[in-house]
Design a protein around this motif. Sequence first.
Motif, PDB file in Angstrom:
ATOM      1  N   ALA A   1     -84.978  26.175  -1.055  1.00  0.00           N
ATOM      2  CA  ALA A   1     -86.163  25.739  -1.799  1.00  0.00           C
ATOM      3  C   ALA A   1     -87.190  26.856  -1.963  1.00  0.00           C
ATOM      4  O   ALA A   1     -88.035  26.795  -2.866  1.00  0.00           O
ATOM      5  CB  ALA A   1     -86.809  24.545  -1.078  1.00  0.00           C
ATOM      6  N   ALA A   2     -87.116  27.875  -1.110  1.00  0.00           N
ATOM      7  CA  ALA A   2     -88.089  28.971  -1.179  1.00  0.00           C
ATOM      8  C   ALA A   2     -87.859  29.885  -2.373  1.00  0.00           C
ATOM      9  O   ALA A   2     -88.722  30.694  -2.715  1.00  0.00           O
ATOM     10  CB  ALA A   2     -88.056  29.785   0.115  1.00  0.00           C
ATOM     11  N   GLY A   3     -86.692  29.769  -3.018  1.00  0.00           N
ATOM     12  CA  GLY A   3     -86.421  30.583  -4.202  1.00  0.00           C
ATOM     13  C   GLY A   3     -85.078  31.279  -4.113  1.00  0.00           C
ATOM     14  O   GLY A   3     -84.443  31.308  -3.053  1.00  0.00           O
ATOM     15  N   PRO A   4     -84.619  31.856  -5.237  1.00  0.00           N
ATOM     16  CA  PRO A   4     -83.297  32.491  -5.254  1.00  0.00           C
ATOM     17  C   PRO A   4     -83.208  33.730  -4.364  1.00  0.00           C
ATOM     18  O   PRO A   4     -82.147  34.040  -3.835  1.00  0.00           O
ATOM     19  CB  PRO A   4     -83.079  32.847  -6.727  1.00  0.00           C
ATOM     20  CG  PRO A   4     -84.446  32.888  -7.320  1.00  0.00           C
ATOM     21  CD  PRO A   4     -85.250  31.879  -6.558  1.00  0.00           C
ATOM     22  N   LEU A   5     -84.321  34.461  -4.196  1.00  0.00           N
ATOM     23  CA  LEU A   5     -84.356  35.635  -3.315  1.00  0.00           C
ATOM     24  C   LEU A   5     -85.806  35.859  -2.903  1.00  0.00           C
ATOM     25  O   LEU A   5     -86.668  36.113  -3.742  1.00  0.00           O
ATOM     26  CB  LEU A   5     -83.809  36.871  -4.034  1.00  0.00           C
ATOM     27  CG  LEU A   5     -83.709  38.157  -3.183  1.00  0.00           C
ATOM     28  CD1 LEU A   5     -82.719  37.968  -2.040  1.00  0.00           C
ATOM     29  CD2 LEU A   5     -83.308  39.339  -4.052  1.00  0.00           C
TER      30      LEU A   5
ATOM     31  N   ALA B   1     -75.399  32.233  -7.123  1.00  0.00           N
ATOM     32  CA  ALA B   1     -75.436  33.232  -8.197  1.00  0.00           C
ATOM     33  C   ALA B   1     -76.109  34.514  -7.728  1.00  0.00           C
ATOM     34  O   ALA B   1     -75.642  35.627  -8.021  1.00  0.00           O
ATOM     35  CB  ALA B   1     -76.174  32.653  -9.410  1.00  0.00           C
ATOM     36  N   THR B   2     -77.199  34.373  -6.992  1.00  0.00           N
ATOM     37  CA  THR B   2     -77.880  35.557  -6.464  1.00  0.00           C
ATOM     38  C   THR B   2     -77.001  36.269  -5.437  1.00  0.00           C
ATOM     39  O   THR B   2     -76.942  37.504  -5.401  1.00  0.00           O
ATOM     40  CB  THR B   2     -79.224  35.162  -5.828  1.00  0.00           C
ATOM     41  OG1 THR B   2     -80.008  34.452  -6.786  1.00  0.00           O
ATOM     42  CG2 THR B   2     -79.984  36.386  -5.366  1.00  0.00           C
ATOM     43  N   ALA B   3     -76.314  35.488  -4.613  1.00  0.00           N
ATOM     44  CA  ALA B   3     -75.410  36.078  -3.628  1.00  0.00           C
ATOM     45  C   ALA B   3     -74.320  36.896  -4.320  1.00  0.00           C
ATOM     46  O   ALA B   3     -74.001  38.010  -3.891  1.00  0.00           O
ATOM     47  CB  ALA B   3     -74.792  34.982  -2.770  1.00  0.00           C
ATOM     48  N   ALA B   4     -73.758  36.346  -5.387  1.00  0.00           N
ATOM     49  CA  ALA B   4     -72.715  37.070  -6.127  1.00  0.00           C
ATOM     50  C   ALA B   4     -73.259  38.367  -6.708  1.00  0.00           C
ATOM     51  O   ALA B   4     -72.585  39.415  -6.689  1.00  0.00           O
ATOM     52  CB  ALA B   4     -72.152  36.178  -7.228  1.00  0.00           C
TER      53      ALA B   4
ATOM     54  N   LEU C   1     -81.035  42.626   3.776  1.00  0.00           N
ATOM     55  CA  LEU C   1     -80.899  41.382   3.006  1.00  0.00           C
ATOM     56  C   LEU C   1     -79.981  40.449   3.795  1.00  0.00           C
ATOM     57  O   LEU C   1     -79.189  40.901   4.638  1.00  0.00           O
ATOM     58  CB  LEU C   1     -80.305  41.642   1.619  1.00  0.00           C
ATOM     59  CG  LEU C   1     -81.012  42.664   0.722  1.00  0.00           C
ATOM     60  CD1 LEU C   1     -80.348  44.025   0.852  1.00  0.00           C
ATOM     61  CD2 LEU C   1     -80.985  42.217  -0.739  1.00  0.00           C
ATOM     62  N   ALA C   2     -80.057  39.170   3.482  1.00  0.00           N
ATOM     63  CA  ALA C   2     -79.203  38.193   4.163  1.00  0.00           C
ATOM     64  C   ALA C   2     -78.782  37.106   3.196  1.00  0.00           C
ATOM     65  O   ALA C   2     -79.628  36.531   2.501  1.00  0.00           O
ATOM     66  CB  ALA C   2     -79.925  37.589   5.366  1.00  0.00           C
ATOM     67  N   ILE C   3     -77.491  36.851   3.155  1.00  0.00           N
ATOM     68  CA  ILE C   3     -76.940  35.738   2.382  1.00  0.00           C
ATOM     69  C   ILE C   3     -76.583  34.627   3.353  1.00  0.00           C
ATOM     70  O   ILE C   3     -75.963  34.880   4.395  1.00  0.00           O
ATOM     71  CB  ILE C   3     -75.691  36.175   1.598  1.00  0.00           C
ATOM     72  CG1 ILE C   3     -76.054  37.225   0.549  1.00  0.00           C
ATOM     73  CG2 ILE C   3     -75.015  34.980   0.938  1.00  0.00           C
ATOM     74  CD1 ILE C   3     -74.841  37.828  -0.136  1.00  0.00           C
ATOM     75  N   LEU C   4     -76.957  33.404   3.023  1.00  0.00           N
ATOM     76  CA  LEU C   4     -76.570  32.241   3.830  1.00  0.00           C
ATOM     77  C   LEU C   4     -75.483  31.498   3.066  1.00  0.00           C
ATOM     78  O   LEU C   4     -75.769  30.766   2.122  1.00  0.00           O
ATOM     79  CB  LEU C   4     -77.764  31.321   4.076  1.00  0.00           C
ATOM     80  CG  LEU C   4     -79.009  31.951   4.706  1.00  0.00           C
ATOM     81  CD1 LEU C   4     -80.028  30.865   5.041  1.00  0.00           C
ATOM     82  CD2 LEU C   4     -78.661  32.756   5.949  1.00  0.00           C
ATOM     83  N   PRO C   5     -74.215  31.703   3.421  1.00  0.00           N
ATOM     84  CA  PRO C   5     -73.119  31.081   2.667  1.00  0.00           C
ATOM     85  C   PRO C   5     -72.923  29.615   3.022  1.00  0.00           C
ATOM     86  O   PRO C   5     -73.352  29.156   4.089  1.00  0.00           O
ATOM     87  CB  PRO C   5     -71.905  31.910   3.079  1.00  0.00           C
ATOM     88  CG  PRO C   5     -72.236  32.354   4.468  1.00  0.00           C
ATOM     89  CD  PRO C   5     -73.733  32.540   4.516  1.00  0.00           C
TER      90      PRO C   5
END
Length: 349
Positions: A50-54, A68-71, A259-263
Amino acid sequence: MEPGELARLGERLQREHGTLWLHRLKGDPYAALLCDIDEDPGPLRERVRAAGPLWRSGTGAWVTADPATAAALLAHPGIGHVPALPGEAAVTDVRVPDGLGSLCARLLDAVGPEFDLVTAVAEPLAAGALAEVCAIPETDRDRFAEALVACAPAQDAMVCPQRLATTRRLRTGLDELRSLLDGAPPDAPGPATVVVAARTGADLIVRTVLRARFPLSAREAVRTAMAALSDEPPGWVVPLVARTALEVAGARIAAGERLAILPEGGPGAVTAPAHRVPAPFHRALAEAVLAALADRYARLHPVAPVVRRARAPLTRGPARALVRTTTAPTALTTAATAAALGAGTGEAR
């Protein structure tokens, strides 16, 4: 390590962990995830989304849970993965050794009707398989297994400061592991591969067994292992680093920033190369354990809630998983029972 150096290390770890808690108290959902005290991280992950795409967390990392941002991040040439063991070669695939079934049988022969899946089966199997792949001499295999247990927090330490005692054990275990691997064949996996494969493989074994429904057929064992591998990501945080200054999703990211991606789980979910590359080895371990358990147990069920490892927001792996088993009847026992029942009803003459 000198006393002064040890004191400085302890102070740094305590300060970094305290900073995570400070940002958690300020309402930062990523910092709260890294504090790792919530049994159900789902609400926190929803707040990250909810905080945003990045967005920039108070921890300093740019965080996304948007696919999409993760990709886009993973495809960007200026972004790289943070290594579990800095200075070591990247994680490679691991050959599946012969004799996994025999090793499973020996481990199960040594347990009673109630045992801890983690310490009695999962960790020893992963260590034994890797010792075979790395050609570790029999006389050194206990040391090899102990070193792997000491190195278990390496992946979680990338995103969450560990306790001082844990960090010291990790460093000592890594030195021991490097020493043991010095005599390994040229094509043997390196320390980073061994550390990641051991921890991730053991975690997958436990998750697979706990979701299995006994009695279990060979086909169901394969399906269960495949489902466990795809439904839950082996790493709940994918840590990245910007190699150069760049702009992604409207955010300007400086070189060197994290950076961190949460899959999420499921087929096609984001997976770090360190987990994706050795996945066939992990699956082979899980299938071997299920086959061995199905062959000798009619029933297996937990006797207590699974205890997770502390400060493990990336792996969220089990520290203890107590189970109780009921031995499957052999063909001989079944035949004898049938004969006795027939005699009792007058059918046998």
